[in-house]
Design a protein around this motif. Sequence first.
Motif, PDB file in Angstrom:
ATOM      1  N   TYR A  49     -42.488 -55.709 -22.977  1.00 51.78           N
ATOM      2  CA  TYR A  49     -42.776 -57.101 -23.337  1.00 51.78           C
ATOM      3  C   TYR A  49     -44.213 -57.244 -23.835  1.00 51.78           C
ATOM      4  O   TYR A  49     -45.147 -56.784 -23.176  1.00 51.78           O
ATOM      5  N   THR A  50     -44.373 -57.901 -24.974  1.00 55.21           N
ATOM      6  CA  THR A  50     -45.721 -58.165 -25.461  1.00 55.21           C
ATOM      7  C   THR A  50     -45.717 -59.374 -26.385  1.00 55.21           C
ATOM      8  O   THR A  50     -44.724 -59.655 -27.064  1.00 55.21           O
ATOM      9  N   ALA A  51     -46.818 -60.091 -26.387  1.00 59.26           N
ATOM     10  CA  ALA A  51     -46.990 -61.225 -27.302  1.00 59.26           C
ATOM     11  C   ALA A  51     -47.754 -60.747 -28.530  1.00 59.26           C
ATOM     12  O   ALA A  51     -48.587 -59.852 -28.445  1.00 59.26           O
ATOM     13  N   GLN A  56     -50.850 -62.979 -38.809  1.00 57.81           N
ATOM     14  CA  GLN A  56     -51.872 -62.074 -39.329  1.00 57.81           C
ATOM     15  C   GLN A  56     -51.235 -61.052 -40.269  1.00 57.81           C
ATOM     16  O   GLN A  56     -50.093 -60.645 -40.082  1.00 57.81           O
ATOM     17  N   GLU A  57     -51.998 -60.635 -41.273  1.00 58.54           N
ATOM     18  CA  GLU A  57     -51.476 -59.680 -42.245  1.00 58.54           C
ATOM     19  C   GLU A  57     -51.142 -58.349 -41.583  1.00 58.54           C
ATOM     20  O   GLU A  57     -50.171 -57.694 -41.932  1.00 58.54           O
ATOM     21  N   TYR A  58     -51.949 -57.954 -40.612  1.00 57.69           N
ATOM     22  CA  TYR A  58     -51.723 -56.675 -39.945  1.00 57.69           C
ATOM     23  C   TYR A  58     -51.929 -56.861 -38.449  1.00 57.69           C
ATOM     24  O   TYR A  58     -52.913 -57.451 -38.027  1.00 57.69           O
ATOM     25  N   SER A  59     -51.000 -56.388 -37.669  1.00 53.81           N
ATOM     26  CA  SER A  59     -51.128 -56.443 -36.215  1.00 53.81           C
ATOM     27  C   SER A  59     -51.355 -55.037 -35.691  1.00 53.81           C
ATOM     28  O   SER A  59     -50.608 -54.114 -36.023  1.00 53.81           O
ATOM     29  N   THR A  65     -45.095 -51.179 -31.278  1.00 51.79           N
ATOM     30  CA  THR A  65     -43.802 -51.823 -31.040  1.00 51.79           C
ATOM     31  C   THR A  65     -42.709 -51.219 -31.927  1.00 51.79           C
ATOM     32  O   THR A  65     -41.570 -51.073 -31.493  1.00 51.79           O
ATOM     33  N   ASP A  66     -43.063 -50.849 -33.157  1.00 52.07           N
ATOM     34  CA  ASP A  66     -42.088 -50.179 -34.026  1.00 52.07           C
ATOM     35  C   ASP A  66     -41.668 -48.842 -33.432  1.00 52.07           C
ATOM     36  O   ASP A  66     -40.482 -48.514 -33.382  1.00 52.07           O
ATOM     37  N   VAL A  75     -37.711 -53.711 -27.110  1.00 53.23           N
ATOM     38  CA  VAL A  75     -38.984 -54.414 -27.254  1.00 53.23           C
ATOM     39  C   VAL A  75     -38.723 -55.912 -27.373  1.00 53.23           C
ATOM     40  O   VAL A  75     -37.921 -56.350 -28.202  1.00 53.23           O
ATOM     41  N   VAL A  76     -39.391 -56.680 -26.529  1.00 50.28           N
ATOM     42  CA  VAL A  76     -39.261 -58.135 -26.541  1.00 50.28           C
ATOM     43  C   VAL A  76     -40.632 -58.712 -26.876  1.00 50.28           C
ATOM     44  O   VAL A  76     -41.605 -58.469 -26.156  1.00 50.28           O
ATOM     45  N   THR A  77     -40.711 -59.431 -27.985  1.00 51.65           N
ATOM     46  CA  THR A  77     -41.987 -60.019 -28.409  1.00 51.65           C
ATOM     47  C   THR A  77     -41.816 -61.510 -28.626  1.00 51.65           C
ATOM     48  O   THR A  77     -40.708 -62.011 -28.802  1.00 51.65           O
TER      49      THR A  77
END
Length: 199
Positions: A49-51, A56-59, A65-66, A75-77
């Motif tokens: 789990y992550t927020a 944004q153009e790039y995280s 996560t990929d 993966v839960v976002t």
Amino acid sequence: MSSKSNRIALFIDGANLHATARTLGFDIDFKRLLKEFEGRDSLLRAFYYTAVIEDQEYSSLRPLTDWLSYNGYTVVTKAVKEFTDAGGRRKVKGSMHVELAVDAMDLADQIDQMVLFSGDGDFRALVEAVQRRGVRVTVISTISSQPPMIANELRRQADVFTDLVELQSSLARDQSGRPARAASGAAVPADAKVSPGRR
């Protein structure tokens, strides 16, 4: 050796685990983490789990996560909320507590053991609720830091508490001089903070 009749699910609070591992001075290798628990029992599911800040153009979280999505993790976002505090400072908020709790309760009747990677005391009520349904709960965090990264009430509620420092040799990313790669699952900080990066 385990007969693998014990069905388990992992619930990883990404931001909390990242902060805990960093406090202990290492990065998590998520490939090794999955292997560690697959080798112990019958691993039904591994949630992460992550927020994220989606506009944004790039995280900086995206490679992690990929990689997790393609390598055995669910993966839960969700998008973080931005707000301005009383002092006029811009802040972001992105708790995944509700999502994690809903998934844990949904899966409780299908597992024997829940492994929670978090020290957040807000999860105490969830742990108690899952235990009432017959699930044993292991909580992984640390008391080796000053102050400890786990809330006392969560540690007391767990059936088993495992200090992350005891798992360091099994879960730490190899630091033997090789450059960090996103494919190792730990090159990118596993928390809710994101920043623009180079393409």
